[in-house]
Write a protein that holds these residues in place. Structure first.
Motif, mmCIF file in Angstrom:
data_model
loop_
_atom_site.group_PDB
_atom_site.id
_atom_site.type_symbol
_atom_site.label_atom_id
_atom_site.label_comp_id
_atom_site.label_asym_id
_atom_site.label_seq_id
_atom_site.Cartn_x
_atom_site.Cartn_y
_atom_site.Cartn_z
ATOM 1 N N UNK A 179 -56.442 1.501 -46.080
ATOM 2 C CA UNK A 179 -57.470 0.507 -46.417
ATOM 3 C C UNK A 179 -56.968 -0.885 -46.045
ATOM 4 N N UNK A 180 -55.698 -1.148 -46.368
ATOM 5 C CA UNK A 180 -55.109 -2.454 -46.056
ATOM 6 C C UNK A 180 -55.094 -2.703 -44.555
ATOM 7 N N UNK A 181 -54.944 -1.635 -43.779
ATOM 8 C CA UNK A 181 -54.924 -1.767 -42.321
ATOM 9 C C UNK A 181 -56.339 -1.725 -41.736
ATOM 10 N N UNK A 182 -57.343 -1.734 -42.615
ATOM 11 C CA UNK A 182 -58.755 -1.689 -42.191
ATOM 12 C C UNK A 182 -59.082 -0.421 -41.416
ATOM 13 N N UNK A 183 -58.396 0.658 -41.751
ATOM 14 C CA UNK A 183 -58.667 1.935 -41.072
ATOM 15 C C UNK A 183 -59.290 2.950 -42.012
ATOM 16 N N UNK A 184 -59.650 2.510 -43.197
ATOM 17 C CA UNK A 184 -60.323 3.401 -44.142
ATOM 18 C C UNK A 184 -61.249 2.551 -45.002
ATOM 19 N N UNK A 185 -62.377 3.136 -45.405
ATOM 20 C CA UNK A 185 -63.289 2.414 -46.281
ATOM 21 C C UNK A 185 -62.611 2.158 -47.625
ATOM 22 N N UNK A 186 -62.857 1.002 -48.163
ATOM 23 C CA UNK A 186 -62.276 0.662 -49.461
ATOM 24 C C UNK A 186 -63.137 1.251 -50.574
ATOM 25 N N UNK A 187 -62.623 1.168 -51.803
ATOM 26 C CA UNK A 187 -63.385 1.603 -52.970
ATOM 27 C C UNK A 187 -64.708 0.858 -53.025
ATOM 28 N N UNK A 188 -64.632 -0.435 -52.766
ATOM 29 C CA UNK A 188 -65.831 -1.274 -52.813
ATOM 30 C C UNK A 188 -66.843 -0.857 -51.739
ATOM 31 N N UNK B 14 -43.432 -7.216 -35.363
ATOM 32 C CA UNK B 14 -44.559 -8.155 -35.370
ATOM 33 C C UNK B 14 -45.920 -7.475 -35.547
ATOM 34 N N UNK B 15 -45.927 -6.142 -35.696
ATOM 35 C CA UNK B 15 -47.204 -5.451 -35.817
ATOM 36 C C UNK B 15 -47.788 -5.233 -34.447
ATOM 37 N N UNK B 16 -48.645 -4.221 -34.356
ATOM 38 C CA UNK B 16 -49.122 -3.829 -33.034
ATOM 39 C C UNK B 16 -50.365 -4.605 -32.610
ATOM 40 N N UNK B 17 -50.255 -5.904 -32.576
ATOM 41 C CA UNK B 17 -51.267 -6.783 -31.986
ATOM 42 C C UNK B 17 -52.687 -6.489 -32.427
ATOM 43 N N UNK B 18 -53.587 -6.322 -31.433
ATOM 44 C CA UNK B 18 -55.004 -6.107 -31.709
ATOM 45 C C UNK B 18 -55.245 -4.669 -32.150
ATOM 46 N N UNK B 19 -55.472 -4.492 -33.433
ATOM 47 C CA UNK B 19 -55.751 -3.166 -33.956
ATOM 48 C C UNK B 19 -57.258 -3.038 -34.159
ATOM 49 N N UNK B 20 -57.909 -2.113 -33.475
ATOM 50 C CA UNK B 20 -59.350 -1.984 -33.717
ATOM 51 C C UNK B 20 -59.594 -1.452 -35.134
ATOM 52 N N UNK B 21 -60.498 -2.079 -35.846
ATOM 53 C CA UNK B 21 -60.727 -1.718 -37.236
ATOM 54 C C UNK B 21 -61.800 -0.656 -37.355
ATOM 55 N N UNK B 22 -61.379 0.577 -37.509
ATOM 56 C CA UNK B 22 -62.345 1.672 -37.595
ATOM 57 C C UNK B 22 -63.145 1.616 -38.898
ATOM 58 N N UNK B 23 -62.656 0.873 -39.847
ATOM 59 C CA UNK B 23 -63.381 0.729 -41.108
ATOM 60 C C UNK B 23 -64.758 0.104 -40.885
#
Lengths: 267, 224
Positions: A179-188, B14-23
């Motif tokens: 969730x923190x990495x924006x790769x999963x939907x959050x609880x909200x 430094x983290x992997x730059x541009x990460x596409x946000x699948x969320x």
């Protein structure tokens, strides 16, 4: 008055049975008299997660057929005497029982137990209809995944159509790092989409598999795992206590924590 | 050998730059799919409704077909149909498809003013007036003409063929019956006879919400 709660999800494999076993056990630990009912005829699993599979003599179908009394079919848990399991038949199909018969069984259970948890099978067919027939409340179990949320939404609609209005949400298998990495939907996110009250969040935890291997629900552990705490919290909220959501946020991932991890320093 | 290690090291630091946000993707996809699930309206009905809304609005204003949007959205378990129809301009009064201009009236007026002059009118003038009228109505209603592309060799329409156009034309024909009952003066409405069957039996191959692109596509082609 007894609480009759159906645990349902639409999609299979999201953790309905795990939630039922843990919630039932946690409620029993808290002093409630609890009956957990396996409504998954033909594919029963609740007995395994509770570690009661070797103690089943009769099933719900035998009770309905008049071959035994209800109390003979109920498997009482030796670790937690407040808990009893009404097993489903394993060698029969979901069509072998009708909603009316389910109502008769549940109605009888309300005379002795004050919490009745019904573990619904996946899907929205006969087995689902049987499991909701007697329920007055529902707990929707979902995971933060697209298919699980879609199916949960469908089931919420069906419950509303069947006049079950007290519907609450348990989000299972949340992975805070994702969730923190924006790769999963959050609880909200999930709660916002489904628009029903939130009952609890269970973090993804390897201990769940360990506990199913042993047939011992997580809430029985001496030292509770994260998921075990979360299940206990859900059971307390179900009894009307105000318990804040667990802090599932992960430590800040910044340059220094990465530097530490790189050189093997645990934070 | 050393370069991958260094880049890996840098990435871990430094983290992997541009990460596409699948969320964001999953949220967007869920919103759309749930809006349709909750409405429980089949794509054919939705498409017919869409076409009729466009037809009604087009009687009064000129809609920008390239950027119109139809979407279903849900909030708090309530579904809303949102139609975004950018308006190019208001249609001049009396020039809508339901009130065609009669070129004959113009000719009659001249006759009244001076019969001698009227006699001098040759076929060329009348034809020019008719062409002007046709150009006018066509310009006002570009999408109505798409199904005629095979019939008349108009330079505007020569490029418009293909499935996109025919789907649009069918759907448009279906709506025009409802809207133009008893007013089929303009030949734009010739399609209405065939369309009765279409109304009763919506063609199954009409796609769900993909028509905005199709209409935009058709418009771009007819502009050439």
């Amino acid at each position: 008055m007894s609480r009759i709660i159906v645990m349902t999800s639409g999609k299979g494999g999201v953790g309905k049975t795990t939630c039922t076993a843990n919630l039932g056990m946690a409620l029993a630990k808290a002093g409630q008299r609890v009956a957990v009912v396996d409504a998954d005829f033909g594919l029963r699993n609740l007995d395994l997660l509770l570690g009661l599979e070797n103690r089943i003599v009769y099933t719900a179908l035998d009770v309905l057929a008049g071959e035994c009394r209800l109390d003979q079919a109920l498997v009482k848990d030796k670790r937690q005497p407040n808990l009893a399991l009404l097993p489903a038949a394993q060698n029969r199909s979901k069509e072998s029982i009708k909603p009316e018969q389910m109502k008769r069984l549940i109605k009888a259970l309300t005379k002795v137990y004050n919490f009745i948890l019904i573990d619904s099978p996946a899907g929205i067919e006969m087995g689902f209809r049987n499991s909701i027939a007697a329920a007055r409340e529902a707990i929707i179990v979902t995971t933060p995944e697209i298919s699980a949320v879609r199916d949960a939404d469908r089931v919420i609609g069906l419950l509303e159509a069947n006049d079950i209005k007290a519907v609450r949400l348990v989000i299972n298998r949340l992975r805070p790092a994702m969730v923190a990495a924006e790769q999963m939907m959050s609880v909200k996110d999930v709660q916002g989409i489904l628009s029903i009250p939130l009952l609890g969040v269970i973090p993804d935890d390897e201990q769940v598999i360990v506990s199913t291997n042993k047939g011992e629900p997580l809430v029985l552990d001496e030292k509770l795992s994260k998921a075990g705490i979360a299940f206990t919290n859900v059971s307390q909220r179900l009894q009307g206590e105000k318990v804040p959501l667990m802090d599932l946020s992960i430590p800040q991932d910044n340059f220094f924590t990465r530097l530490k991890r790189l050189f093997g320093v645990s934070s | 050998m050393a370069i991958p290690i260094i880049s890996d090291l840098l990435e871990r630091l430094f983290g992997s730059g541009e990460d596409p946000h699948s969320r964001d993707d999953v949220k967007r996809r869920l919103q759309i799919v749930l809006a349709h699930d909750r409405l429980a309206l089949d794509p054919q009905t939705l498409e017919m409704m869409r076409q009729e809304i466009i037809a009604v609005v087009s009687r009064y204003v000129e809609v920008d077909f390239e950027s119109l949007e139809f979407s279903l959205a849900t909030n708090e378990r309530v579904t809303a149909l949102t139609a975004n129809l950018p308006i190019r301009r208001i249609r001049p009064l009396g020039r809508g498809p339901d009130q065609p201009i009669m070129p004959e009236q113009e000719v009659e007026k001249i006759e009244l003013a001076s019969p001698a002059e009227a006699l001098a009118l040759d076929a060329q003038d009348a034809e020019a007036a008719l062409r002007r009228f046709e150009a006018n109505t066509r310009d006002a209603h570009p999408y109505l003409d798409i199904d005629r592309s095979g019939l008349d060799e108009d330079e505007d329409e020569s490029g418009t063929t293909g499935t996109n156009n025919s789907v649009l034309a069918e759907a448009e024909a279906a709506t025009s019956t409802d809207l133009a009952v008893g007013e089929s003066v303009d030949d734009s409405f010739r399609a209405s006879d065939d369309s009765v069957a279409l109304l009763e039996e919506p063609t199954p191959e009409i796609p769900d919400m993909s028509i905005p692109e199709a209409s935009a596509h058709a418009k771009m082609q007819s502009d050439k």
